[in-house]
Scaffold this active site. Structure first.
Site, PDB file in Angstrom:
ATOM      1  N   LYS A 121       3.161 -12.722  39.236  1.00 26.10           N
ATOM      2  CA  LYS A 121       2.437 -11.814  38.334  1.00 26.10           C
ATOM      3  C   LYS A 121       2.973 -10.391  38.518  1.00 26.10           C
ATOM      4  O   LYS A 121       3.781 -10.129  39.422  1.00 26.10           O
ATOM      5  CB  LYS A 121       0.928 -11.885  38.628  1.00 26.10           C
ATOM      6  CG  LYS A 121       0.346 -13.291  38.434  1.00 26.10           C
ATOM      7  CD  LYS A 121       0.098 -13.642  36.968  1.00 26.10           C
ATOM      8  CE  LYS A 121       0.086 -15.129  36.693  1.00 26.10           C
ATOM      9  NZ  LYS A 121      -1.186 -15.807  36.877  1.00 26.10           N
TER      10      LYS A 121
HETATM   11  C1  LIG Z   1      -2.032 -16.931  36.718  1.00 25.22           C
HETATM   12  C2  LIG Z   1      -3.184 -17.093  35.806  1.00 25.22           C
HETATM   13  C3  LIG Z   1      -4.440 -17.511  36.273  1.00 25.22           C
HETATM   14  C4  LIG Z   1      -4.686 -18.057  37.641  1.00 25.22           C
HETATM   15  O1  LIG Z   1      -4.371 -17.243  38.690  1.00 25.22           O
HETATM   16  P1  LIG Z   1      -4.102 -17.886  40.155  1.00 25.22           P
HETATM   17  O2  LIG Z   1      -4.045 -16.668  41.019  1.00 25.22           O
HETATM   18  O3  LIG Z   1      -2.802 -18.607  40.076  1.00 25.22           O
HETATM   19  O4  LIG Z   1      -5.226 -18.771  40.478  1.00 25.22           O
HETATM   20  C5  LIG Z   1      -5.498 -17.527  35.375  1.00 25.22           C
HETATM   21  N1  LIG Z   1      -5.337 -17.173  34.093  1.00 25.22           N
HETATM   22  C6  LIG Z   1      -4.137 -16.799  33.597  1.00 25.22           C
HETATM   23  C7  LIG Z   1      -4.032 -16.411  32.160  1.00 25.22           C
HETATM   24  C8  LIG Z   1      -3.015 -16.765  34.429  1.00 25.22           C
HETATM   25  O5  LIG Z   1      -1.840 -16.402  33.924  1.00 25.22           O
END
Ligand SMILES: *Cc1c(COP(=O)(O)O)cnc(C)c1O
Length: 371
Positions: free
Chosen positions: A188
């Site tokens: 991210k």
């Molecule tokens: C990455 C993501 C998540 C989940 O996050 P994690 O930290 O991997 O649990 C939820 N919603 C969206 C839109 C994402 O891109």
């Protein structure tokens, strides 16, 4: 040479050294849970998000589940969410015991469609709704979503896993959300050295509820006001994020530079590249292009031959997943545009400190496909 879809190892000079030193000191003192690093991180995050409160937690999926639980969503409740998102959004609804119903995608901004959402709201009468800010921007109708939900008394949770650093009308996108979440999954925009997440809000009661649920529903060390779970963010994770935060703006502007280059060159090559709607300052999380579903395998084949990474974010609608069948209440919107968009979307490489030569390689591959 080849270009990876994403390379998250291009750390700024000195960052890894300060991380090693941090790990040494925290380990020596066995400072592994809570403490100053977590408190400081929460203050830093709230400052970036421009919200009054920020609660760090174990990951972005937990952040959604904590937020839904804090809103009182549970058994027998219906929650509306976009048909185009990461599976975690759907999962979170099911995991708190509620029933998901999906809403179709707008073909222009590729976010949940406001008109379809409005109709679904009347039909379903949900307990809460989730909007997801995908690709590093959000819906051109974001204010309409917020205002409609507010006027109907339906809490709108904003899944901001992909939009850390995004500005909407000049302010942090999280600032005017009722309740929002993010993820620090390493890929991210603000990535951890493992999993992490956070919940943002300006509502004090909601913030304390989220905090309590994330720590076993604790009201004192051996007193429990509710059944929560353990979703604390590790001290080491918090320390890593604190060390990375000062570089965030630089990373985002580097990502945006690559985005600009894509906007400049791709249309001249006849490629349909999606731009964020006008009120957004994107964080450069993702490049998004659309190809005719019959053409997409051809360009993908050339990219593969040239060693150029790519993504299909996302390859399928939530409502089309095998795992959705036992849980989904319905899918709203008449056309199922999400299905077609999922068969069309192609994401080209995008990450901080991408070299011009790497972008040139991508363009060369696209030119070859167009030949
Ligand atoms: C990455 C993501 C998540 C989940 O996050 P994690 O930290 O991997 O649990 C939820 N919603 C969206 C839109 C994402 O891109």
């Amino acid at each position: 040479m080849g270009v990876p879809f994403i390379d998250i190892k291009r750390f700024e000079s000195g960052l890894l050294e300060s991380w090693e030193e941090k790990v040494r000191v925290l380990s020596k003192n066995a400072s592994f849970i809570g403490g100053e690093e977590v408190t400081n991180l929460e203050a830093n995050l709230a400052a970036k998000a421009e919200t009054k409160y920020s609660v760090a937690c174990a990951n972005g999926t937990d952040a959604l589940q904590l937020a839904l639980r804090a809103l009182g969503v549970g058994k027998g409740d219906i929650v509306l969410l976009p048909d185009s998102t990461f599976w975690a959004t759907f999962e979170a609804v099911v995991n708190v015991g509620a029933t998901p119903a999906t809403v179709d995608t707008n073909p222009e901004d590729l976010q949940m469609d406001f008109e379809d959402f409005k109709k679904a709201l009347e039909k379903v009468k949900p307990k809460a709704a989730i909007i997801v800010h995908l690709y590093g921007w959000g819906s051109s109708r974001l204010d309409d979503f917020r205002n409609l939900c507010k006027s109907k008394g339906i809490p709108l949770l904003e899944d901001g896993a992909q939009c850390f650093g995004v500005k909407y009308k000049g302010e942090s996108i999280y600032k005017n959300a009722f309740l929002s979440t993010t993820s620090f999954y390493p890929a991210k925009v603000l990535g951890g050295a493992g999993d992490g997440g956070a919940v943002f809000t300006n509502d004090e009661a909601l913030a304390s509820k989220v905090r309590m649920l994330s720590n076993h529903g604790r009201t004192s060390h051996y007193g429990y006001g509710d059944v929560g779970w353990n979703s604390r963010l590790d001290t080491l994770q918090a320390a890593f994020l604190n060390l990375n935060l000062p570089f965030l703006d630089e990373r985002i502007s580097s990502r945006r530079k690559a985005c600009q280059k894509y906007y400049e060159v791709l249309p001249s090559l006849g490629v349909n590249v999606i731009h964020p709607p006008k009120d957004f300052f994107e964080n450069g999380y993702c490049n998004v292009t659309l190809f005719d579903p019959s053409e997409r395998p051809k360009i993908q084949e050339i990219l593969k031959q040239k060693g150029i990474g790519f993504g299909n974010i996302y390859p399928g609608a939530m409502s089309d997943q095998e795992g959705a069948k036992p849980y989904i209440q319905g899918r709203y919107g008449e056309e199922h545009r999400t299905g077609r968009i999922c068969s069309s979307v192609l994401n080209l490489p995008l990450f901080p400190y991408m070299k011009d030569s790497e972008l040139e390689e991508v363009f060369a591959a696209v030119r070859e496909y167009k030949k």
